[in-house]
Design an enzyme around this catalytic site. Structure first.
Site, PDB file in Angstrom:
ATOM      1  CB  SER A  56     -11.942  31.361   1.247  1.00 33.70           C
ATOM      2  OG  SER A  56     -11.738  32.757   1.397  1.00 33.70           O
ATOM      3  CE1 TYR A  94     -17.276  31.974   3.817  1.00 37.59           C
ATOM      4  CE2 TYR A  94     -15.076  32.887   4.034  1.00 37.59           C
ATOM      5  CZ  TYR A  94     -16.118  32.470   3.241  1.00 37.59           C
ATOM      6  OH  TYR A  94     -16.004  32.542   1.879  1.00 37.59           O
TER       7      TYR A  94
END
Ligand code: BMA
Length: 261
Positions: free
Chosen positions: A138, A151
């Site tokens: 990401s 995350y």
């Protein structure tokens, strides 16, 4: 001959980025073996792509499921050339509010599954003469959003994992991280749905990218395919941001430096 067609194993392959990656590989004459916990969407993919695709209902955070799935993939297609580690969950919490179970869940799905799938796929990729592992990470591997402790930690760790696989399995196997900004996927939509005002989050997400929109999954699928292809044959160990310019500006709303008329 079926045996000669290259095979991509794609985790979280029934939806979002995984689904569009599967489609690009198949459109280019390859086979896709998708591993997913979503049986409904997996079955739809099976129906849509027929013999070019194998859907396996597997929880990739569990080594038993991964081992069985890879065996099933080998029985059907006879080889593995590419591994697209992509399965992911997104939840919001900080270091105090994060429940231990949630920490473990995110670590298991977003990080451990990448290791497990590599562990079981790499020997087959070596036997096939080489290949490429793509780790879908990401933009949050580099920059942080609020309330994403588990995350963020997992996505940052994937950069180290990418370098490790790149070093240990070169030169036959390349390993690259793909780091998207906001993409319109079921994962992102379900994370937004947890917010007090989901449409405000959507609007803010659009605005934080220089390109003033979020990405479509197909845009990420194309990059994944390119990085696996011979056209990217000198690329390994790196992370590629595909993020619409997110994080380039100090603050997208501040126009400091604009001159008076
Ligand atoms: C992605 C997801 C999205 C988020 C984007 C940019 O990995 O977390 O929900 O909008 O990063 O922060």
């Amino acid at each position: 001959m079926i045996e000669q067609q290259k095979v991509a194993v794609i985790t979280g392959g029934a939806k979002g980025i995984g689904r569009s990656a599967a489609k690009v590989f198949i459109d280019n004459g390859m086979r896709a073996c998708i591993l997913d916990v979503d049986i409904t969407e997996g079955n739809k993919m099976q129906e849509e792509f027929g013999e070019s695709l194998l859907f396996i209902n597997a929880d990739v955070s569990k080594s038993k499921d991964v081992a069985a799935a890879i065996e099933q993939c080998m029985a059907k297609f006879g080889r593995i050339d590419y591994l697209i580690n992509n399965a992911g969950i997104q939840k919001y919490a900080n270091a105090v509010t994060c429940l231990e179970e949630e920490w473990d869940l995110i670590m298991n799905v977003n990080l451990k599954s990448y290791f497990l799938c590599a562990k079981y796929c790499l020997p087959h990729m070596q036997a096939a003469g080489g290949g490429c592992v793509i780790n879908v990470a990401s933009v949050q591997s580099f920059v942080a959003s609020a309330n994403a402790v588990h995350y963020l930690t997992a996505k940052a760790a994937l950069l180290g994992f990418t370098r490790s696989v790149a070093i240990d399995f070169a030169p036959a196997i390349r390993c690259v991280a793909v780091c998207p900004g906001t993409v319109d996927t079921p994962m992102v939509r379900s994370a937004w749905a947890e917010a007090v005002d989901p449409s405000a989050i959507e609007e803010a997400s659009i605005n934080m990218h220089l390109l003033k929109r979020v990405a479509q999954p197909e845009e990420i699928g194309e990059l994944i395919y390119y990085l696996c292809s011979p056209k990217a044959s000198f690329i390994t160990g790196q992370a590629f941001r595909i993020d619409g310019g997110l994080g380039v500006a100090i603050d997208v709303s501040v126009k400091e430096g604009q001159k008076k008329k």
